[in-house]
Design an enzyme around this catalytic site. Structure first.
Site, PDB file in Angstrom:
ATOM      1  N   LYS A 101      11.267   3.934  -4.663  1.00  0.00           N
ATOM      2  CA  LYS A 101      10.415   5.043  -5.093  1.00  0.00           C
ATOM      3  C   LYS A 101      10.332   6.130  -4.015  1.00  0.00           C
ATOM      4  O   LYS A 101      10.445   7.316  -4.307  1.00  0.00           O
ATOM      5  CB  LYS A 101       9.015   4.502  -5.420  1.00  0.00           C
ATOM      6  CG  LYS A 101       8.022   5.563  -5.850  1.00  0.00           C
ATOM      7  CD  LYS A 101       6.908   4.975  -6.660  1.00  0.00           C
ATOM      8  CE  LYS A 101       5.797   4.390  -5.825  1.00  0.00           C
ATOM      9  NZ  LYS A 101       4.909   5.412  -5.232  1.00  0.00           N
ATOM     10  N   ARG A 150      11.997  11.685  -2.503  1.00  0.00           N
ATOM     11  CA  ARG A 150      12.605  12.570  -1.502  1.00  0.00           C
ATOM     12  C   ARG A 150      13.915  13.161  -2.015  1.00  0.00           C
ATOM     13  O   ARG A 150      14.235  14.320  -1.751  1.00  0.00           O
ATOM     14  CB  ARG A 150      12.807  11.805  -0.190  1.00  0.00           C
ATOM     15  CG  ARG A 150      11.465  11.579   0.546  1.00  0.00           C
ATOM     16  CD  ARG A 150      11.556  10.475   1.572  1.00  0.00           C
ATOM     17  NE  ARG A 150      10.350  10.336   2.378  1.00  0.00           N
ATOM     18  CZ  ARG A 150       9.238   9.694   2.004  1.00  0.00           C
ATOM     19  NH1 ARG A 150       9.165   9.137   0.802  1.00  0.00           N
ATOM     20  NH2 ARG A 150       8.191   9.619   2.811  1.00  0.00           N
ATOM     21  N   GLY A 197       0.914  10.129  -5.227  1.00  0.00           N
ATOM     22  CA  GLY A 197       0.423  10.543  -3.903  1.00  0.00           C
ATOM     23  C   GLY A 197       1.555  11.071  -3.038  1.00  0.00           C
ATOM     24  O   GLY A 197       1.411  12.077  -2.336  1.00  0.00           O
ATOM     25  N   ASP A 225       2.324  -1.343   1.220  1.00  0.00           N
ATOM     26  CA  ASP A 225       2.206  -1.441  -0.238  1.00  0.00           C
ATOM     27  C   ASP A 225       2.256  -2.879  -0.737  1.00  0.00           C
ATOM     28  O   ASP A 225       2.105  -3.130  -1.941  1.00  0.00           O
ATOM     29  CB  ASP A 225       3.330  -0.637  -0.913  1.00  0.00           C
ATOM     30  CG  ASP A 225       3.141   0.856  -0.693  1.00  0.00           C
ATOM     31  OD1 ASP A 225       1.995   1.288  -0.502  1.00  0.00           O
ATOM     32  OD2 ASP A 225       4.148   1.595  -0.711  1.00  0.00           O
ATOM     33  N   ARG A 265      -7.553  -1.067  -2.745  1.00  0.00           N
ATOM     34  CA  ARG A 265      -6.806  -2.280  -3.086  1.00  0.00           C
ATOM     35  C   ARG A 265      -7.432  -3.551  -2.521  1.00  0.00           C
ATOM     36  O   ARG A 265      -7.129  -4.644  -3.009  1.00  0.00           O
ATOM     37  CB  ARG A 265      -5.335  -2.137  -2.660  1.00  0.00           C
ATOM     38  CG  ARG A 265      -4.591  -1.191  -3.592  1.00  0.00           C
ATOM     39  CD  ARG A 265      -3.133  -1.032  -3.238  1.00  0.00           C
ATOM     40  NE  ARG A 265      -2.447  -0.302  -4.309  1.00  0.00           N
ATOM     41  CZ  ARG A 265      -1.277   0.300  -4.169  1.00  0.00           C
ATOM     42  NH1 ARG A 265      -0.649   0.285  -3.010  1.00  0.00           N
ATOM     43  NH2 ARG A 265      -0.725   0.923  -5.202  1.00  0.00           N
TER      44      ARG A 265
HETATM   45  C1  S3P Z   1       4.918   6.481   0.976  1.00  0.00           C
HETATM   46  C2  S3P Z   1       4.092   6.251   2.048  1.00  0.00           C
HETATM   47  C3  S3P Z   1       2.969   5.303   2.026  1.00  0.00           C
HETATM   48  C4  S3P Z   1       3.063   4.336   0.843  1.00  0.00           C
HETATM   49  C5  S3P Z   1       3.426   5.042  -0.430  1.00  0.00           C
HETATM   50  C6  S3P Z   1       4.761   5.741  -0.293  1.00  0.00           C
HETATM   51  C7  S3P Z   1       6.016   7.462   1.104  1.00  0.00           C
HETATM   52  O1  S3P Z   1       1.762   6.016   1.924  1.00  0.00           O
HETATM   53  O2  S3P Z   1       1.851   3.653   0.687  1.00  0.00           O
HETATM   54  O3  S3P Z   1       3.492   4.140  -1.501  1.00  0.00           O
HETATM   55  O4  S3P Z   1       6.937   7.450   0.258  1.00  0.00           O
HETATM   56  O5  S3P Z   1       5.985   8.257   2.054  1.00  0.00           O
HETATM   57  P1  S3P Z   1       0.987   6.581   3.233  1.00  0.00           P
HETATM   58  O6  S3P Z   1       1.814   7.637   3.841  1.00  0.00           O
HETATM   59  O7  S3P Z   1      -0.307   7.124   2.706  1.00  0.00           O
HETATM   60  O8  S3P Z   1       0.793   5.396   4.119  1.00  0.00           O
END
Ligand code: S3P
Length: 427
Positions: A17, A22, A87, A306, A337
């Protein structure tokens, strides 16, 4: 989910993912056509893809998982950009949009609107960005501004924050440096380097010097170790199981769970088979094992950030106490979580002690089947499904459709390996 079915066989899991987000976001910035195979077509990544299309980027969809992205200049969107639950999508895109010559609004679901954005707003403003949140949360409003490079000492080890700052750095005057307190996943650094960006890493310090255009990329996205975690833990817990997953990303900033499971006594072999998209890829074989409790804290936490929901399930089956510290970040993921898993696992009879930055689980504990809730959080829903495989009866996971945010076909993959798992649509 019903217990008792042995998991056996060889399969793989969908694309990573983090790398898929990216690939579309950076491919959109490149000067020319980027080709991506093995792309993750899931809720979160589709939101990023739709966003770059809204910004005027042409995308050819050869199949579900194969794309050509014709990167170049963005055109101003007509309305807010909707990142839904993603996010990673909103935080990385915020860094990019701060460097654009037009205004934008970045928004998403109610769940995304609850997530903290001050962590990106603060450093982006230090760079001169004009970005405001609604009580430091989405929707985010971004206006054109001249950016300058900064040295940013990141208070949290977050790949999303690191990436937002580095991406804004592409549009800044002068070099941008980020100092990270822990080894957050480095997919941004690897991919930007492959696209010709001058970016160097020395220990925990990453320095990006903007040097003009990004070159297009051609990559195959490896399987997501965060998705692999669910069948792997299931195989460790269900007696008689023996599974092999191929083509999995083994980037060392992502393999914390494998290290921890091995410390717990897991019978697991990891074999590196090559490189894909500048990332080590390989095969993981997992066989049923008697696990023992473990202490987790420090730098491994970010390398498995995660995977704590599924680690909780493994800890319930392990002999002895599992103690997790330094994992307060779990409270600001798609859900809190720690609290949500503790509450849902309590419904199947588990006892979990929450602490501000982690939890304590004594094991082994017997789980009794019950109806539990996925809380629109993919990793919660899939972890509870695996718990159902070791509970004494039929466990129902409500609101489990969200598994598709990162692992489309989760139930099918588990069933293919032999788990008794059925998906029912409730109206
Ligand atoms: C991610 C970074 C992590 C991870 C998220 C994916 C990423 O989050 O928990 O599922 O792809 O950069 P954080 O940067 O908030 O730790």
């Amino acid at each position: 989910m019903k217990p008792g079915q042995v998991l056996r066989g060889t399969t793989t899991v969908p694309g990573d993912k983090s790398i898929s987000h990216r690939a579309v976001l950076f491919g959109a910035l490149a000067n020319g056509a980027s080709h991506v195979r093995g792309w993750l077509a899931a809720g979160d990544t589709e939101a990023s893809l739709a966003t770059i299309q809204t910004l005027g980027i042409q995308v050819e969809r050869h199949s579900h998982n194969e794309l050509t992205i014709h990167g170049g200049r963005f055109t101003p969107p007509d309305g807010p950009l909707n990142l839904v639950n993603a996010g990673t999508g909103i935080r990385l895109l915020a860094g990019i949009m701060c460097g654009q010559p037009f205004s934008s609004v970045l928004d998403g679901s109610e769940q995304l609107r609850r997530r903290p954005m001050k962590r990106i707003i603060t450093p982006l403003r230090m760079m001169g960005a004009d970005i405001t949140g609604t009580n430091d949360r989405a929707p985010l409003t971004i206006k054109p501004a001249d950016l300058r490079g900064i040295i940013y000492d990141m208070p949290v080890a977050s790949a999303q924050v690191k990436s937002a700052v580095l991406l804004a750095g592409l549009f800044a005057k002068g070099a941008t440096a980020v100092v990270q307190p822990g080894p957050a996943r480095d997919h941004t650094e690897r991919m930007l380097r492959a696209m010709g960006v001058d970016i160097s890493t020395e220990g925990n310090r990453i320095v990006l010097s903007p040097n003009g255009e990004l070159k297009p990329i051609n990559l195959t996205v490896p399987g997501d170790i965060s998705s692999a975690a669910f069948p792997l833990v299931a195989a460790l817990l269900v007696p008689g199981s023996d599974i092999t997953l191929t083509g999995i990303n083994l980037n060392p900033t992502r393999t914390g769970l494998l290290d921890v499971l091995q410390r717990m006594g897991a019978d697991m072999t990891v074999t590196e088979t090559g490189l894909e998209a500048g990332e080590p890829v390989g095969t993981i074989r997992a066989r049923h094992s008697m696990l023992k409790g473990v202490e987790i804290g420090g730098s491994v936490v970010v390398e498995m950030i995660d995977e704590f929901p599924i680690l909780m399930v493994a800890a319930l089956a392990a002999d002895g106490e599992t103690v997790v510290r330094d994992a307060g970040e779990l409270r600001v993921k798609e859900t809190d979580r720690i609290s949500v898993m503790a509450a849902e696992l309590a419904k199947v009879g588990a006892q979990i002690t929450e602490t501000p930055d982690g939890f304590i689980i004594g094991g082994p504990q017997r789980l009794k089947a019950a109806t539990v809730d996925g809380h629109d959080d993919h990793r919660i829903a899939m972890s509870l499904s695996v718990a159902g495989l070791i509970a004494d009866g039929e466990t129902r996971v409500l609101d489990a459709r969200c598994a598709g945010d990162s692992f489309p076909g989760f139930a099918e993959t588990m069933a293919e390996l032999g788990a008794e798992i059925t998906v029912r649509k409730l109206v």
